[in-house]
Design an enzyme around this catalytic site. Structure first.
Site, PDB file in Angstrom:
ATOM      1  N   HIS A 195       0.823  -1.209   0.000  1.00  0.00           N
ATOM      2  CA  HIS A 195       0.000   0.000   0.000  1.00  0.00           C
ATOM      3  C   HIS A 195       0.853   1.252   0.000  1.00  0.00           C
ATOM      4  O   HIS A 195       0.448   2.295  -0.500  1.00  0.00           O
ATOM      5  CB  HIS A 195      -0.996  -0.036   1.163  1.00  0.00           C
ATOM      6  CG  HIS A 195      -2.106  -0.981   0.897  1.00  0.00           C
ATOM      7  ND1 HIS A 195      -2.129  -2.254   1.396  1.00  0.00           N
ATOM      8  CD2 HIS A 195      -3.205  -0.866   0.108  1.00  0.00           C
ATOM      9  CE1 HIS A 195      -3.209  -2.873   0.944  1.00  0.00           C
ATOM     10  NE2 HIS A 195      -3.869  -2.060   0.170  1.00  0.00           N
ATOM     11  N   GLU A 439     -10.444 -11.034  -4.693  1.00  0.00           N
ATOM     12  CA  GLU A 439      -9.005 -10.866  -4.448  1.00  0.00           C
ATOM     13  C   GLU A 439      -8.418 -12.015  -3.647  1.00  0.00           C
ATOM     14  O   GLU A 439      -7.271 -11.978  -3.223  1.00  0.00           O
ATOM     15  CB  GLU A 439      -8.717  -9.510  -3.788  1.00  0.00           C
ATOM     16  CG  GLU A 439      -9.548  -9.179  -2.587  1.00  0.00           C
ATOM     17  CD  GLU A 439      -9.272  -7.783  -2.034  1.00  0.00           C
ATOM     18  OE1 GLU A 439      -8.319  -7.111  -2.457  1.00  0.00           O
ATOM     19  OE2 GLU A 439     -10.037  -7.367  -1.150  1.00  0.00           O
ATOM     20  N   ASP A 463      -3.986  -8.229  -4.252  1.00  0.00           N
ATOM     21  CA  ASP A 463      -4.108  -9.295  -3.267  1.00  0.00           C
ATOM     22  C   ASP A 463      -4.267 -10.651  -3.929  1.00  0.00           C
ATOM     23  O   ASP A 463      -3.811 -11.656  -3.394  1.00  0.00           O
ATOM     24  CB  ASP A 463      -5.297  -9.020  -2.325  1.00  0.00           C
ATOM     25  CG  ASP A 463      -4.899  -8.041  -1.237  1.00  0.00           C
ATOM     26  OD1 ASP A 463      -3.832  -8.246  -0.642  1.00  0.00           O
ATOM     27  OD2 ASP A 463      -5.631  -7.065  -1.010  1.00  0.00           O
ATOM     28  N   CYS A 510      -9.645  -3.495 -10.313  1.00  0.00           N
ATOM     29  CA  CYS A 510      -9.147  -2.278  -9.672  1.00  0.00           C
ATOM     30  C   CYS A 510      -7.751  -2.461  -9.074  1.00  0.00           C
ATOM     31  O   CYS A 510      -7.237  -1.563  -8.421  1.00  0.00           O
ATOM     32  CB  CYS A 510     -10.119  -1.786  -8.613  1.00  0.00           C
ATOM     33  SG  CYS A 510     -10.387  -2.973  -7.302  1.00  0.00           S
TER      34      CYS A 510
HETATM   35  C1  PEP Z   1      -6.196  -5.206  -4.666  1.00  0.00           C
HETATM   36  O1  PEP Z   1      -5.945  -5.993  -3.748  1.00  0.00           O
HETATM   37  O2  PEP Z   1      -5.883  -5.417  -5.852  1.00  0.00           O
HETATM   38  C2  PEP Z   1      -6.874  -3.931  -4.384  1.00  0.00           C
HETATM   39  C3  PEP Z   1      -7.290  -3.156  -5.352  1.00  0.00           C
HETATM   40  O3  PEP Z   1      -7.015  -3.560  -3.091  1.00  0.00           O
HETATM   41  P1  PEP Z   1      -5.788  -3.062  -2.192  1.00  0.00           P
HETATM   42  O4  PEP Z   1      -4.619  -2.819  -3.105  1.00  0.00           O
HETATM   43  O5  PEP Z   1      -6.221  -1.825  -1.509  1.00  0.00           O
HETATM   44  O6  PEP Z   1      -5.566  -4.204  -1.276  1.00  0.00           O
HETATM   45 MG    MG Z   2      -6.866  -5.728  -1.847  1.00  0.00          MG
END
Ligand code: PEP
Ligand code: MG
Length: 578
Positions: A195, A439, A463, A510
């Site tokens: 993150h 995910e 994820d 996403c």
């Molecule tokens: C992901 O896991 O791809 C996602 C979009 O959520 P995050 O990156 O916030 O875990």
């Molecule tokens: Mg995620």
């Protein structure tokens, strides 16, 4: 001056040239930075308020003692701690250090703690020597408070570009950079889709993580070139290297400017397939950039960032204001609010009673699991989101779902939140759509229940890769194993896209893969029609969409879906992109 290069993982592209500023604001280390003279009083006040908080905390514990909630022997120990906290050596001297050295409060306190520990070590009396542990414990309580309420980061100078060099940075640290204009940053630790890296990308400045020892090798004020696209940092570059990079920097700027022309262009392939290109945002203020880059909606609002860097949980009203701002800012375009994904690397460490030390946090009480374990928090957020549905086109997205029972429990919570609002006469859109993130491999494989029970889905590739390959996305030691193009990952994505398309359930992507132009044609071929990414990537991906013919790539996509050999896969992908 010796010139040398360091290699890491470039998590945000582009080139920055500037001077190094060393910081190590991390859980493992105490940050040390200088502050301008004008900020000294505020820094002292921050220290005083942390001491006051701990005093309050100790008094609370003492009260619990008198009501019999705590064992009696605890009392003597508490008295020692309270006494120490009132002692000027701990409560006053750090303030003098802040003023004299113009340093941050954490650093001043750490210096003073070390001095006290040294003094204790020299004491002959064994009993008094033992009190060293108490000093450290009290000091650490204050330190924890200070770190839970971050101070002002070192200011970046307007005339000279500043590049932050840190051992490690948490997502909570990096989100603060939105208000500080650093030219780039480097960290020793971190993975490509941690993150921390994701927030770095949203800042639009180059960043390189996993450099292993940049923090040790680079000295304050040294000249650096950070090339995020090529994963390299050049320390003390010579004149010719500098010239070369300055030229490349201006070429990149020019290319970015050219892309701006695509902002209002409809995202459609050459064979007439329309594609939604949406934005991932972390804070309400990011809406501006999403709109500026022509986003057709917000595909992912990582609402958990509203919970970081603060002492208390955001109230329902505060959350509602944030969600409403985004809903209104997007002017009727879809806004997908993901319920908070706390846990793992986004720990709300300063919230009393909520912080947990899990043995394996990425597999622990994270995201929806955390929400279901804390129904009060979850209901507050759901109410706030539902209230915001009247101000735009708001949808709810649930992270990290793995099983049917979690879907059912979540839907029941949403029904409860609606019921409560109804009873209070608070208006909301009763038809608000609820989606789930795909995910976890289990969700991708057993997608049938997700398709039956939810209104839409969104693939979180970050994820999905981590959990499919058992590679911690934030751990630099295994970042070389984090492979988005692993055949298993591609098959899961393809399976999810195929199943959702067949069932007629909208499905988006996403994760970071959605913003990679090299993969745009592949995903179009697999049936993806909704991409959500950092606003800064939108126009480049749109350009790619405009140059693609989905039908022409169908046979190659089919072969990529089946190939097991990574080298072959790369060759086929190159052919698809030719
Ligand atoms: C992901 O896991 O791809 C996602 C979009 O959520 P995050 O990156 O916030 O875990
Ligand atoms: Mg995620």
């Amino acid at each position: 001056m010796v010139s040398f290069a360091l290699h890491g993982v470039g998590v945000s592209g582009g080139i920055a040239i500037g001077r190094a500023q060393l910081v190590s604001h991390a859980t493992r280390e105490v940050a040390h930075y200088t502050i301008p003279a004008s900020q000294v009083p505020a820094e002292i006040a921050r220290f005083e308020s942390a001491v006051a908080d701990v005093r309050h905390e100790l008094e609370g514990l003492h009260a619990a003692l008198t009501t019999g909630e705590m064992p009696g022997e605890f009392g003597a120990f508490l008295d020692v701690h309270r006494m120490m906290l009132n002692d000027p050596t701990l409560a006053e001297t750090p303030k003098r250090i802040i003023a004299e050295q113009r340093c941050n409060a954490e650093w001043a306190l750490t210096l003073q703690m070390s001095a006290l520990v040294e003094q204790f070590d020299q004491i002959d009396d064994a009993y008094l020597r033992e009190r060293k542990a108490d000093v450290v414990q009290v000091g650490e309580r204050v330190l924890k408070r200070l770190m839970g309420r971050p101070g002002t980061l070192p200011p970046s100078s307007a005339e000279e570009q500043t590049i932050l060099v840190a051992h490690d940075l948490s997502p909570a640290d990096v989100i603060q950079f939105k208000h500080h204009h650093y030219a780039a940053f480097l960290t020793d630790l971190g993975g490509a889709t941690s993150h921390t890296a994701i927030v770095a990308r949203s800042l639009n400045v180059p960043a390189v993580v996993a450099t292993h020892n940049a923090r040790q090798l680079i000295r304050e004020g040294e000249m650096l070139i950070v090339d995020g696209s090529r994963h390299v940092v050049i320390v003390n570059p010579d004149r010719s290297v500098l010239g070369e990079y300055r030229l490349r920097q201006s070429e990149i700027d020019l290319a970015r400017q050219k892309l701006r022309r695509l902002k209002t262009k409809r995202a459609e392939t050459l064979d007439g397939i329309h594609v939604e290109l949406q934005a991932n945002i972390e804070l309400p203020e990011d809406v501006e950039e999403a709109i500026a880059n022509g986003a057709s909606g917000v595909g992912l609002f990582r609402s958990e960032f509203l919970f970081l860097n603060r002492d208390a949980l955001p109230s329902e009203d505060e959350q509602f204001e944030a969600y409403r701002t985004v809903a209104q800012g997007m002017q009727g375009r879809p806004v997908t609010i993901r319920t908070f994904d706390l846990g793992a690397d986004k720990e709300p460490h300063s919230f009393e009673g909520l912080a947990r030390v899990a043995p394996n946090p990425a597999l622990g009480l994270r995201a929806v699991r955390f929400c279901l374990a804390e129904p009060r928090l979850f209901l507050t957020q759901l109410r706030a989101i539902l209230r915001a549905t009247r101000y735009g086109n708001v949808r709810i997205l649930i992270p990290m779902l793995a099983s049917v029972s979690e879907i059912d429990q979540t839907l029941a919570m949403i029904a409860r939140a609606k019921e409560a609002l109804r009873e209070q006469g608070v208006p909301f859109d009763p038809h608000t759509k609820v989606g789930g993130m795909i995910e976890i491999p289990a969700a991708a494989l057993a997608i049938g229940a997700f398709l039956r029970k939810l209104d839409f889905l969104s693939i979180g590739t970050n994820d999905l890769i981590q959990y499919t390959l058992a590679v911690d996305r934030a751990d630099d030691a295994v970042s070389h194993l984090y492979d988005p193009l692993h055949p298993a990952v591609l098959r899961l994505i393809s399976h999810a896209l195929g199943a959702a398309t067949k069932a007629g359930v909208p499905i988006a992507m996403c994760g970071e893969m959605a913003g990679e132009q090299r993969l745009t044609r592949l995903f179009l071929g697999m049936g993806l029609r909704e991409f959500s990414m950092h606003p800064s990537e939108l126009l480049a991906v749109k350009q790619r969409v405009l140059q693609s013919t989905v039908a022409a790539g169908a046979a190659l996509v089919e072969r990529i879906r089946r190939v097991d050999d990574p080298a072959k896969l790369e060759t086929l992908l190159d052919r698809l992109n030719a």
